[in-house]
Design a protein around this motif. Structure first.
Motif, PDB file in Angstrom:
ATOM      1  N   ARG A 200       1.106  -1.382  -0.035  1.00  0.00           N
ATOM      2  CA  ARG A 200      -0.212   0.098  -0.126  1.00  0.00           C
ATOM      3  C   ARG A 200       0.877   1.173   0.087  1.00  0.00           C
ATOM      4  O   ARG A 200       0.600   2.355  -0.693  1.00  0.00           O
ATOM      5  N   PHE A 211      -7.623  -9.649  -5.115  1.00  0.00           N
ATOM      6  CA  PHE A 211      -8.951  -9.031  -4.775  1.00  0.00           C
ATOM      7  C   PHE A 211     -10.017  -9.633  -5.057  1.00  0.00           C
ATOM      8  O   PHE A 211     -10.249 -10.613  -5.768  1.00  0.00           O
ATOM      9  N   THR A 264     -10.086  -3.742  -2.023  1.00  0.00           N
ATOM     10  CA  THR A 264      -9.032  -2.713  -2.088  1.00  0.00           C
ATOM     11  C   THR A 264      -7.925  -3.107  -1.115  1.00  0.00           C
ATOM     12  O   THR A 264      -8.054  -3.777  -0.099  1.00  0.00           O
ATOM     13  N   ASP A 266      -6.912  -1.382   1.346  1.00  0.00           N
ATOM     14  CA  ASP A 266      -7.233  -1.013   2.740  1.00  0.00           C
ATOM     15  C   ASP A 266      -8.277  -2.134   3.340  1.00  0.00           C
ATOM     16  O   ASP A 266      -8.048  -2.463   4.572  1.00  0.00           O
TER      17      ASP A 266
END
Lengths: 302, 417
Positions: A200, A211, A264, A266
């Motif tokens: 990230r 994902f 994502t 996060d």
């Protein structure tokens, strides 16, 4: 001393990894990167590129192809090779099987995971690589917790875990006899969460498999596998279309999926931080026995 | 955005029965750092061994032989995080080759946890472990008085032990010693405060590990930059780029500064400093950087950039404390390979000044030979000069290893006096 001269943990891990990569470059004549298409080897490749900027990545990428790849992994690999202008070397397990160097496992649980070690050692020997950098981390698995940054392999590619060289400070000893080689693990001290936080922070692109996406899966006991032509269905298997993602990426036949809505970085970081299972918890290759990883590593597995 | 927390590396020491593995297991278990599949694997393995409790030592003993024999053979590394810090634990075996293993674990640690059994107090092993921690310049030591449950959680017992230890520790060079009464088996004062020892007002082990100040452990005064490799792209975009890559092992380096290259003695000015992702005006230890200089002077791997006014000792004669790690003994006159920073030279073991008797910690002179786990003060002569500081002043430029030329094995750890 003020906070100004402190590194946070990601910066410290990054500095340590770059140092180890530069040591590998300086101490060996012909090092390569073992590239699996998974997040750890992607991070090692990025670190290696940064370690030599503005020069080009000085290591070829070696991919051991079981023939059972996710198509997404191969696409991603080729894009990465293009981006770093790297040299790609593919060692084919199918070729090793065709040449009779290794015999294919049979049955519904068959995988080419073990056969990879043969192809890997042959590929290293064919190109004369004397060091192979990998993305193994000590927190992944209990046998890997015993690894050194510079890990010696004898002329048969074997790891002798009970007789390893002591590794003091950051003074890595890469001296060896002809025919022997080293495995280098620059991200030994990183955890799964460190990897995600680092990806990230440094905005490192990843294959879409990490994902959430909809996929036809095979539910087998506690595991969830991606359905593919390489899987022999059992009477007890159930086919389901689910929202899943992968926490690790390996061969199609052994990589377990998890049901997850994380779309994502996060969301993935939140999921990993609160997970109660390790990432290799549903890797069929590790589940074969209590010491499955140790046994494969001794034979030359990565 | 990077995480704000920092990293504490610690090692553990203690005899086999002091409950070291249980302590680490308890620390991980109570701080909820054990995953369900790990726990399931440990539960199954404990049952297979016929135990009626969870054997938490199986979490760190990762090799088959270790699990079968119930011993730790080699250093294992464990990782856990709390919201404040990330921890790296070097879990070292307690019995065989304890010197070799403790030196290995301590060489990368900021802090050492030393276990004593409350029933036995400070024993010979405690003194040896403390000596090694002091030799390796571990700045922070935690004395965990374990098995307090077996002495009725007695304050008097605890205070007698710390008083006996303080007497001894005051003669060692360990700036920060903290003593904590614990029961690893029951979890007293590991993560949670003990209900049984209300007389104890100090921190729990985890609280201490989370809060101990480690900011001053890196030397930011003496700038030392050993060159690992030279980066020369020779591409169309960068035809003339020449950068010196390495880890700034101590000190601070600024753009525009004049530096001296060793061994040549030539000076030049820093024109650019590169971090992994960007240029910077100022770099500090332990960053991995690339340095560009104004002049094309001959610098290669093994050379060192320093400040002209702050130079290390440049010499072929090295006086050092040596921990001999190999099973084959060494005699004076033996030739060995010496690796120090990014420099590798040959050397000969000229003289063993004294051996430290690990039972009494007294000095034994007139030794001609060192065996496995021996610690000694020695003189070495190298084929070309080292650029060194005393280990006490600067760990990265005071540390070296010795390698056997025949087997290529690392046989000793050395610390420049």
């Amino acid at each position: 001393m003020t906070r100004k001269y402190r590194l946070n943990q990601l910066e410290e891990l990054e500095a340590e990894a770059i140092y180890a990569i530069r040591e590998a470059y300086a101490q060996f004549e012909n090092p390569c990167i073992l590239f699996s298409g998974g997040k750890d080897s992607i991070v090692v490749t990025h670190l290696a590129a940064m370690a030599f900027t503005p020069a080009r990545l000085p290591f070829p990428l070696v991919h051991i192809d079981t023939g059972h790849n996710f198509p997404e992994t191969l696409q991603f690999r080729d894009a990465l090779v293009e981006r770093f202008q790297a040299r790609l070397i593919v060692g084919s397990v199918q070729e090793s099987i065709d040449k009779g160097k290794v015999r294919e496992e049979q049955g519904s649980q068959a995988s080419r995971n073990k056969a990879q070690s043969v192809t890997l050692l042959d590929t290293l020997a064919e190109y004369g690589f004397d060091a192979a950098l990998g993305g193994a981390r000590r927190d992944e698995e209990k046998a890997r917790a015993k690894e050194r940054f510079f890990s010696h392999r004898d002329e048969f590619g074997q790891w002798d875990p009970k007789n390893q060289r002591p590794e003091l400070w950051d003074l890595y000893n890469g001296r060896k006899m002809p025919g022997e080689h080293f495995r280098i693990f620059p991200i030994s001290n990183w955890t799964e969460l460190d990897i995600w936080n680092y990806i990230r922070w440094r905005q490192i692109p990843l294959p879409s498999l990490y994902f959430t996406h909809r996929r036809l899966c095979v539910r087998r006991g506690m595991s969830l596998l991606a359905h593919s032509p390489f899987i022999q269905l059992l009477a007890t298997d159930r086919l389901e279309e689910l929202e899943i993602r992968f926490r690790t990426i390996g061969d199609l036949t052994i990589t377990g999926a998890i049901e997850s809505p994380a779309a994502t970085l996060d969301e993935i970081i939140d999921e990993v931080a609160t997970s109660r299972e390790t990432e290799r918890g549903n890797r069929a290759d590790d589940k074969r026995s209590e010491a499955a990883m140790e046994d494969r590593k001794k034979e030359g597995y990565f | 955005m990077p995480e704000k927390e920092d990293l504490l590396r610690f090692t553990t020491a203690g005899s086999v029965d002091d409950g070291k593995s249980t302590l680490i297991g308890r620390l991980l278990y109570d701080s909820k750092s054990i995953f369900e599949d790990q726990l399931a694997s440990v539960t199954a393995a404990s049952q297979k061994k016929g135990l009626d409790h969870l054997d938490l030592s199986l979490l760190t003993d990762g090799l088959r032989d270790e699990r079968i024999q119930g011993i730790t053979i080699d250093v294992a590394y464990r990782y856990y995080s709390t919201p404040r810090r990330k921890f790296i634990i070097a879990d070292t075996p307690g019995h065989i080759q304890y010197t070799r293993n403790m030196v290995t674990g301590a060489s990368t640690a900021n802090l050492a946890i030393l276990l004593v059994d409350a029933r036995h107090g400070v024993v010979e092993q405690t003194r040896r472990h403390s000596f090694i921690a002091s030799l390796l310049q571990i700045q922070h030591l935690v004395l965990c008085v374990n098995k307090m449950d077996l002495v009725g959680y007695s304050q008097t017992v605890f205070e007698e032990i710390i008083s006996a230890y303080s007497d001894f520790a005051s003669r060692m060079e360990i700036p920060d010693v903290t003593c904590i009464p614990v029961s690893a088996l029951h979890g007293d004062n590991i993560v949670n405060r003990s209900e049984q020892m209300l007389w104890y007002n100090g921190p729990t082990l985890l609280y201490h590990l989370e809060h101990v100040q480690i900011a001053n452990d890196t030397n930011h005064v003496d700038m030392r930059f050993p060159v690992q490799t030279v980066i020369r792209p020779q591409t169309q975009e960068n035809p003339d780029f020449r950068g010196y890559a390495g880890k700034l092992v101590s000190g601070i380096l600024r753009k525009g500064e004049t530096v001296m290259a060793l061994p040549s003695g030539f000076t030049s000015t820093i024109t650019a400093l590169h971090l992994p992702d960007r240029q910077t005006e100022e770099a500090f230890a332990p960053q991995s950087i690339v340095v560009e200089l104004a002049d094309d002077i001959d610098i290669s791997r093994g050379d060192m950039l320093v400040r002209p006014a702050n130079q290390p000792v440049i010499s072929q004669d090295v006086e050092a404390m040596l921990c001999w790690l190999d099973n084959h003994p060494v005699h004076t006159g033996t030739r060995l390979v010496l690796r120090h920073t990014s420099r590798e030279v040959k050397c000969v073991l000229k003289e063993i000044l004294y051996r430290v008797d690990m039972h009494t910690l007294s000095r034994q002179e007139n030794s001609q030979q060192l065996s496995a786990n021996d610690i000694a003060r020695v003189r070495l002569r190298t084929t070309s000069p080292l650029f060194m500081d005393s280990y006490r002043k600067n760990r990265p430029t005071g540390a070296f290893i010795l390698i056997d030329e025949g087997t290529n094995v690392t046989v000793a750890a050395g610390m420049v006096v």
